[in-house]
Write a protein that holds these residues in place. Structure first.
Motif, PDB file in Angstrom:
ATOM      1  N   ALA A   1      19.082  82.450  19.125  1.00 30.47           N
ATOM      2  CA  ALA A   1      20.028  81.403  18.730  1.00 30.47           C
ATOM      3  C   ALA A   1      21.084  81.960  17.778  1.00 30.47           C
ATOM      4  O   ALA A   1      22.278  81.684  17.928  1.00 30.47           O
ATOM      5  CB  ALA A   1      19.275  80.244  18.074  1.00 30.47           C
TER       6      ALA A   1
ATOM      7  N   MET B   1      25.317  81.598  19.008  1.00 24.66           N
ATOM      8  CA  MET B   1      25.987  80.332  18.717  1.00 24.66           C
ATOM      9  C   MET B   1      27.505  80.455  18.758  1.00 24.66           C
ATOM     10  O   MET B   1      28.184  79.734  19.495  1.00 24.66           O
ATOM     11  CB  MET B   1      25.530  79.799  17.358  1.00 24.66           C
TER      12      MET B   1
ATOM     13  N   ALA C   1      20.794  81.552  12.152  1.00 21.38           N
ATOM     14  CA  ALA C   1      19.728  80.606  12.474  1.00 21.38           C
ATOM     15  C   ALA C   1      18.590  80.799  11.493  1.00 21.38           C
ATOM     16  O   ALA C   1      18.372  81.900  10.978  1.00 21.38           O
ATOM     17  CB  ALA C   1      19.239  80.800  13.906  1.00 21.38           C
TER      18      ALA C   1
ATOM     19  N   VAL D   1      17.416  73.822  17.132  1.00 20.17           N
ATOM     20  CA  VAL D   1      17.215  74.808  18.197  1.00 20.17           C
ATOM     21  C   VAL D   1      16.024  74.382  19.048  1.00 20.17           C
ATOM     22  O   VAL D   1      14.932  74.156  18.518  1.00 20.17           O
ATOM     23  CB  VAL D   1      16.979  76.211  17.614  1.00 20.17           C
TER      24      VAL D   1
ATOM     25  N   PHE E   1      22.800  75.546  25.122  1.00 17.54           N
ATOM     26  CA  PHE E   1      21.338  75.550  25.202  1.00 17.54           C
ATOM     27  C   PHE E   1      20.870  75.264  26.628  1.00 17.54           C
ATOM     28  O   PHE E   1      19.874  75.832  27.102  1.00 17.54           O
ATOM     29  CB  PHE E   1      20.744  74.509  24.247  1.00 17.54           C
TER      30      PHE E   1
END
Length: 324
Positions: free
Chosen positions: A117, A121, A66, A108, A283
């Motif tokens: 994040a 993932m 990220a 994000v 998320f």
């Protein structure tokens, strides 16, 4: 910029921290400055050569990260400089910066930190496709998840519990058993002390589980098959203990007309729509608090060799990030 580069397959010592050219983003690509990189067992598979390097050698490992968009290539309209983004694949994450296709990135949400994040993932979307698409877990189902205290295992335990399942997990130490118990698992089996097949039969009253999710491989086969109810499923999605030797498919009929699959995340997020749906589901459960992501280990990216050594030595638990 600097990156971890693998010039020859081998142990953790082949991970070299050195200068590496990034290049400018081409059409459909963006340049991102990486804030954090996720550590996963698939990185070991590419380092050792168990999985072939998709673009040959030398190789920059890593499938998850990220960061922040720093430059945009021609034709990119979905992202802008300064956007916070994350990804799972393609390979090349062990770097301070990288160029990547814009359609492989997801934005994000503001409430999720970039290091979180980066750590979730690949693992989180793996849990998503396993629990929601490979075998759709429903209220009342009973599942067995090997490596319950691993990065995927901790996410899957919480998520499966939120879906209404009875969740059984295996671990290799008392410390990891406590961790799994705190992350959704109703029953935790320390396979160093107990026969996991016998314990599963005790827990289920000899009925067996609806599905076994197995990323361990050699050490849990064929025992995993003996834990499954007739017409249940064995989902083999990794091989941290080594690959499973070829076996006669007739074994599945002998064990109760079982289903078997060997899925990979990248098949399940191949299209843009699938990627967005999987990341969105992840998320959502994190934002709602159904799944909490704890980063249990942090290493400088320059010390990736030490991180790999600890990962292979089963010294890590849960999620781990490498910091550029």
């Amino acid at each position: 910029m600097k990156a971890i580069v693998v010039s020859t397959h081998g142990g953790p010592e082949v991970l070299e921290w050195r200068d590496h050219a990034t290049g400018a983003p081409g059409p459909g690509e963006v340049l991102i400055r990486q804030e954090a990189v996720g550590l996963n067992f698939i990185d070991v598979y590419f380092r050792t050569g168990l999985y072939p390097a998709p673009n040959g050698m030398p190789l920059v490992p890593g499938n998850e990260g990220a960061g922040v968009v720093e430059a945009i290539g021609e034709g990119v309209t979905t992202l802008k400089i300064g956007d916070r983004v994350a990804y799972a694949g393609p390979i090349g994450a062990y770097a301070q910066q990288r160029v990547i296709a814009a359609d492989r990135l997801v934005k994000v949400p503001d409430e999720i930190a970039l290091d979180v994040a980066a750590s979730m993932m690949l693992k989180g979307m793996t849990a998503e496709y396993l629990l929601r698409r490979t075998f759709e877990v429903k209220p009342g189902d009973t599942i067995l998840f090997h490596a319950a205290a691993g990065g995927v295992g901790l996410i899957a335990g919480q998520w499966a519990k939120a879906l209404g399942a009875t969740v059984i997990g295996t671990v290799g130490s008392a410390e990891k058993a406590k961790l799994a118990s705190a992350n959704g698992y109703d029953h935790v089996i320390n396979y160093r002390e107990d026969d996991f097949v016998a314990r599963v039969k005790d827990i289920t009253g000899s009925k067996g589980v609806d599905v076994v999710y197995d990323s361990v491989g050699k050490d849990t086969f064929p025992g995993s098959l003996d834990c499954i109810r007739p017409r249940g499923m064995w989902a083999s999605f990794g091989q941290s203990s080594g690959p499973i030797e070829p076996f006669n498919i007739g074994l599945l009929s002998q064990k109760g007309s079982l289903y078997a699959t060997r899925p990979t995340l990248f098949t399940y997020i191949a299209s843009r729509a699938e990627l967005e749906a999987s990341a969105g589901a992840l998320f959502d459960v994190v934002a709602k608090g159904d799944v909490k992501i704890e980063i249990n280990q942090r290493y400088p990216l320059a010390e990736a060799a030490r991180a790999h050594s600890d990962l292979e030595g089963r010294k890590t638990s849960g999620t781990t990030v490498l910091l550029p």
